[in-house]
Design an enzyme around this catalytic site. Structure first.
Site, PDB file in Angstrom:
ATOM      1  N   GLU A 100       5.895  -8.668  -0.874  1.00 33.44           N
ATOM      2  CA  GLU A 100       5.031  -9.764  -1.321  1.00 33.44           C
ATOM      3  C   GLU A 100       5.706 -10.585  -2.423  1.00 33.44           C
ATOM      4  O   GLU A 100       5.544 -11.804  -2.485  1.00 33.44           O
ATOM      5  CB  GLU A 100       3.671  -9.216  -1.788  1.00 33.44           C
ATOM      6  CG  GLU A 100       2.902  -8.560  -0.644  1.00 33.44           C
ATOM      7  CD  GLU A 100       1.473  -8.175  -1.009  1.00 33.44           C
ATOM      8  OE1 GLU A 100       1.011  -8.533  -2.112  1.00 33.44           O
ATOM      9  OE2 GLU A 100       0.813  -7.524  -0.172  1.00 33.44           O
TER      10      GLU A 100
ATOM     11  N   CYS B 183      -5.058  -2.216  -1.512  1.00 31.08           N
ATOM     12  CA  CYS B 183      -5.109  -1.293  -2.649  1.00 31.08           C
ATOM     13  C   CYS B 183      -3.718  -1.123  -3.264  1.00 31.08           C
ATOM     14  O   CYS B 183      -3.593  -0.663  -4.395  1.00 31.08           O
ATOM     15  CB  CYS B 183      -5.703   0.051  -2.236  1.00 31.08           C
ATOM     16  SG  CYS B 183      -4.818   0.867  -0.920  1.00 31.08           S
ATOM     17  N   HIS B 184      -2.677  -1.518  -2.498  1.00 30.92           N
ATOM     18  CA  HIS B 184      -1.316  -1.422  -3.059  1.00 30.92           C
ATOM     19  C   HIS B 184      -1.110  -2.394  -4.220  1.00 30.92           C
ATOM     20  O   HIS B 184      -0.146  -2.262  -4.972  1.00 30.92           O
ATOM     21  CB  HIS B 184      -0.266  -1.669  -1.958  1.00 30.92           C
ATOM     22  CG  HIS B 184      -0.395  -2.992  -1.262  1.00 30.92           C
ATOM     23  ND1 HIS B 184      -1.261  -3.193  -0.200  1.00 30.92           N
ATOM     24  CD2 HIS B 184       0.206  -4.193  -1.477  1.00 30.92           C
ATOM     25  CE1 HIS B 184      -1.163  -4.458   0.219  1.00 30.92           C
ATOM     26  NE2 HIS B 184      -0.299  -5.081  -0.542  1.00 30.92           N
TER      27      HIS B 184
ATOM     28  N   ASN C  39      -9.143   4.479   0.438  1.00 29.09           N
ATOM     29  CA  ASN C  39      -9.288   3.220   1.181  1.00 29.09           C
ATOM     30  C   ASN C  39      -9.060   3.464   2.676  1.00 29.09           C
ATOM     31  O   ASN C  39      -7.963   3.832   3.079  1.00 29.09           O
ATOM     32  CB  ASN C  39      -8.262   2.214   0.625  1.00 29.09           C
ATOM     33  CG  ASN C  39      -8.235   0.901   1.397  1.00 29.09           C
ATOM     34  OD1 ASN C  39      -9.105   0.650   2.235  1.00 29.09           O
ATOM     35  ND2 ASN C  39      -7.238   0.068   1.100  1.00 29.09           N
TER      36      ASN C  39
ATOM     37  N   TYR D 284      -6.071  -0.841 -12.649  1.00 32.63           N
ATOM     38  CA  TYR D 284      -7.267  -0.098 -12.261  1.00 32.63           C
ATOM     39  C   TYR D 284      -8.447  -0.508 -13.144  1.00 32.63           C
ATOM     40  O   TYR D 284      -9.571  -0.689 -12.667  1.00 32.63           O
ATOM     41  CB  TYR D 284      -7.012   1.411 -12.369  1.00 32.63           C
ATOM     42  CG  TYR D 284      -6.043   1.922 -11.314  1.00 32.63           C
ATOM     43  CD1 TYR D 284      -6.485   2.173 -10.020  1.00 32.63           C
ATOM     44  CD2 TYR D 284      -4.703   2.132 -11.612  1.00 32.63           C
ATOM     45  CE1 TYR D 284      -5.601   2.633  -9.052  1.00 32.63           C
ATOM     46  CE2 TYR D 284      -3.814   2.589 -10.646  1.00 32.63           C
ATOM     47  CZ  TYR D 284      -4.264   2.834  -9.362  1.00 32.63           C
ATOM     48  OH  TYR D 284      -3.394   3.276  -8.411  1.00 32.63           O
TER      49      TYR D 284
END
Lengths: 158, 209
Positions: free
Chosen positions: B205, B178-179, B170, B147
Site C-alpha cells: 500500500e 485490520c492490517h 476479523n 489500536y
C-alpha cells in the site's frame, strides 16, 4: 454437521456408480443431479447419525422411480423400478454398455441388490432396508443376481 | 478411481468399467449441482480458493456478500466446518459467486485497487467487534491507525485491547483492513496471517498510494 461439499466428494462417485448400474448410463447423471440437489435441500434437517450413503441411495432410487413413473402413460401407480428398462443405450460395443446390457436383464430387485452390495459396498442389512425386504432376502437377491449376471455377461471379467 | 470397499470374492472388479471417466463425470456433475442449487436459492455458502502473493486465500460468500477470507496458514477443513456450523451446512465449492471478490483481490495485489466494492456479510462478528470492523473500513489505503485511535473511533476509548482482539478475529481480513491497525509506538503488532504478511500488505500500500 459437515459441509455438503464433503458429502459430494465422499459419496458422489459411489452414488454415480449405483445410478449407472441400476438405471443405466444414459439416465444416471440426470438421476445423480436430481438426487444431490434434493439432498442439499434436505441436508440441514437430516437427523444426526443418519447413514449418509444409504440416505443418498434411497433418494436416488426414488428419483429413478419418479422418472419411470413420468414416462409411464396414464395414472398407473409405479412403486418399483422397471424390471426391463426400455431405453436402448448408446455407445454400442463399449465395455460399459455390454456390462449394462447384462445388468439390465436382471429383475430389478436383483439388479438393485447387486448394485447396493457389490458396487456401493453396503452390508446386506442396509441393502434390505432400501429394498424393503429381509436381510436374508437381500442376500439371496444379490447372490441370484450375480449368478445370473455371470451367465449372461460374455465379456471378460477384469 | 477409488477402490471398492468390501471384499466380495472378486465380484466387485467385474464392474470396474462402470467406473470409467469418473473424475471427469464428477467435475461435470459438481458444476451442474452448483448451477441448479444457485438457481433454487439453496446454496447458502459458496467458497473458492485463490492464489495471491501472500499465499492461498480461501474466500467464502453467502447471498449477502463476502463472509470469510482465510489465510493459507489456517486449517481449511476447520474453516469450512465453522462456516457449516455457524451459517449453514449447505456449503459448496462454487467459484462463480466469488468471481467479483477474487478479481478485486487480484487487482488489490497488483496495486490497481485501493478499496473494495464487493458486498460484505459481517454475520460472523458480533457486538463491539463488529462495530470495530466497520470502523476499520474508514482507515484509508496506505494509512495506518493505532489500536487506541480505533477504540476511540468505535466509541470506547479505553478498549484498545478489545480492538486488538477484534482485529485478531476479523473474519474478512485483507478486504476489511485490520492490517492497517498498528501499535502506538509504531511497531506493527500482531496479525492473523502472521507479521510478515502484515508487513507485505503495508509495503504494497505504501508503494501504490
Amino acid at each position: 454437521m459437515r459441509p455438503f461439499e464433503q458429502v459430494v466428494v465422499d459419496h458422489g462417485p459411489v452414488v454415480l456408480r449405483v445410478c449407472r448400474a441400476v438405471i443405466g448410463p444414459n439416465e444416471a447423471e440426470d438421476v445423480w443431479s436430481e438426487t444431490f440437489l434434493s439432498a442439499l435441500g434436505a441436508y440441514p434437517d437430516l437427523r444426526p447419525g443418519t447413514n449418509i450413503e444409504a440416505w443418498l441411495v434411497t433418494i436416488a432410487k426414488r428419483k429413478a422411480i419418479d422418472r419411470h413413473r413420468a414416462r409411464a402413460r396414464g395414472p398407473v401407480p409405479v412403486e418399483n423400478l422397471p424390471d426391463m428398462p426400455a431405453p436402448v443405450q448408446d455407445k454400442p460395443g463399449s465395455r460399459e454398455n455390454e456390462l449394462w446390457q447384462a445388468l439390465r436383464e436382471l429383475p430389478s430387485k436383483q439388479r438393485e441388490a447387486v448394485a447396493y452390495h457389490y458396487i456401493a459396498g453396503m452390508p446386506y442389512a442396509q441393502v434390505a432396508e432400501i429394498l424393503g425386504n429381509s436381510e436374508a432376502a437381500a442376500r439371496r437377491a444379490a447372490a441370484d443376481g450375480i449368478k445370473r449376471f455371470r451367465a449372461t455377461y460374455k465379456g471378460e471379467l477384469s | 478411481m477409488s477402490t471398492i470397499r468390501v471384499d466380495n470374492g472378486g465380484s466387485a472388479s467385474m464392474f470396474a468399467s462402470l467406473l470409467v471417466d469418473d473424475a471427469e463425470a464428477q467435475r461435470r456433475l459438481h458444476a451442474r449441482l452448483v448451477a441448479s442449487a444457485t438457481a433454487e436459492g439453496i446454496l447458502d455458502v459458496a467458497y473458492h480458493a485463490i492464489d495471491t502473493p501472500i499465499g492461498s486465500l480461501l474466500l467464502a460468500a453467502t447471498d449477502q456478500g463476502l463472509v470469510r477470507v482465510a489465510f493459507g496458514s489456517e486449517d481449511r477443513e476447520s474453516v469450512l466446518s465453522m462456516l457449516a456450523e455457524r451459517i449453514s451446512p449447505r456449503v459448496l465449492n462454487a467459484p462463480g459467486r466469488l468471481d467479483a471478490a477474487a478479481r478485486e483481490i487480484d487487482e488489490y495485489f497488483e496495486g490497481r485497487r485501493n478499496s473494495f466494492d464487493v458486498p460484505l456479510d459481517f454475520r460472523l462478528a458480533q457486538g463491539f467487534r463488529r462495530a470495530v470492523l466497520t470502523h476499520l473500513l474508514e482507515i484509508p489505503y496506505g494509512d495506518t491507525a493505532s489500536y487506541a485511535s480505533v477504540a476511540a473511533r468505535s466509541g470506547k476509548p479505553k478498549a484498545a485491547r478489545a480492538v486488538g482482539s477484534a482485529c485478531a478475529t476479523n473474519p474478512i481480513p485483507v478486504v476489511v483492513p485490520c492490517h492497517r491497525v498498528v501499535r502506538s509506538d509504531g511497531t506493527l503488532g500482531g496479525y492473523g496471517g502472521g507479521p510478515q504478511v502484515k508487513e507485505i500488505l503495508l509495503d504494497l500500500e505504501a508503494h501504490h498510494d
